[in-house]
Design an enzyme around this catalytic site. Structure first.
Site, PDB file in Angstrom:
ATOM      1  N   ASN A  10     -57.921  43.739  74.328  1.00 60.23           N
ATOM      2  CA  ASN A  10     -56.719  44.086  75.090  1.00 60.23           C
ATOM      3  C   ASN A  10     -56.087  42.911  75.834  1.00 60.23           C
ATOM      4  OD1 ASN A  10     -58.801  43.918  76.934  1.00 60.23           O
ATOM      5  ND2 ASN A  10     -58.106  45.640  78.161  1.00 60.23           N
ATOM      6  N   CYS A  11     -56.489  41.692  75.536  1.00 51.54           N
ATOM      7  CA  CYS A  11     -55.907  40.503  76.177  1.00 51.54           C
ATOM      8  C   CYS A  11     -54.620  40.120  75.437  1.00 51.54           C
ATOM      9  CB  CYS A  11     -56.913  39.356  76.131  1.00 51.54           C
ATOM     10  SG  CYS A  11     -56.258  37.784  76.695  1.00 51.54           S
ATOM     11  N   ASP A  12     -53.530  39.973  76.172  1.00 48.13           N
ATOM     12  CA  ASP A  12     -52.245  39.634  75.564  1.00 48.13           C
ATOM     13  C   ASP A  12     -52.284  38.302  74.817  1.00 48.13           C
ATOM     14  OD1 ASP A  12     -51.049  41.960  76.458  1.00 48.13           O
ATOM     15  OD2 ASP A  12     -50.247  41.038  78.277  1.00 48.13           O
ATOM     16  N   VAL A  14     -54.882  36.852  73.460  1.00 52.03           N
ATOM     17  CA  VAL A  14     -55.679  37.028  72.242  1.00 52.03           C
ATOM     18  C   VAL A  14     -54.835  37.735  71.177  1.00 52.03           C
ATOM     19  CG1 VAL A  14     -57.703  38.192  71.243  1.00 52.03           C
ATOM     20  CG2 VAL A  14     -57.895  36.983  73.434  1.00 52.03           C
ATOM     21  N   ARG A  15     -54.075  38.726  71.590  1.00 53.09           N
ATOM     22  CA  ARG A  15     -53.199  39.428  70.641  1.00 53.09           C
ATOM     23  C   ARG A  15     -52.192  38.467  70.010  1.00 53.09           C
ATOM     24  NH1 ARG A  15     -51.591  43.752  74.460  1.00 53.09           N
ATOM     25  NH2 ARG A  15     -53.504  44.889  74.734  1.00 53.09           N
TER      26      ARG A  15
END
Length: 121
Positions: A10-12, A14-15
């Site tokens: 859920n890390c932006d 990482v996305r």
């Protein structure tokens, strides 16, 4: 050539990094550090290669929740304490961490990743 990305789902950042890899049609293995804890030997290797400043996210909520003694052990470069903290608080790790063979890069910057992966623009 094995490529792995370590982070949390859920890390932006990482996305963004995963999306960038997919747009460049780069195959990788995603390792969610909350689901699959990272071995202490792996964390030690990362710490030796990258250093605490590159591996520990001092702007994170996890960092702010540490005691001052825990923060001080990181600042003093106590590798055993840093590894223990990263195992106890996986979100303390700067993410994403890109691993290819025995080379590592933390954070996401498309230019840096392009150079790291030796892609032509």
């Amino acid at each position: 050539m094995s490529l792995s990305v370590y982070g949390i789902t859920n890390c932006d950042t990482v996305r963004k990094a995963r999306k960038w890899l997919e747009q460049h049609q780069i195959t990788y293995r995603f390792h969610d550090v909350r689901v699959e804890p990272v071995a202490s030997t792996t964390l030690s290797t990362w710490l030796q290669q990258l250093g605490a400043d590159a591996l520990v996210n001092k702007r994170s909520t996890s960092w702010r929740e540490l005691t001052s003694a825990q923060q001080q052990s990181v600042k003093q470069g106590d590798n055993a304490a840093i590894v223990a903290l990263l195992q106890q608080y996986p979100t303390l790790m700067k993410r994403p961490l890109l691993a290819q063979e025995d080379r590592y890069l933390t954070g996401f910057n498309s230019t840096a990743w392009q150079q790291f992966l030796e892609l032509t623009p």
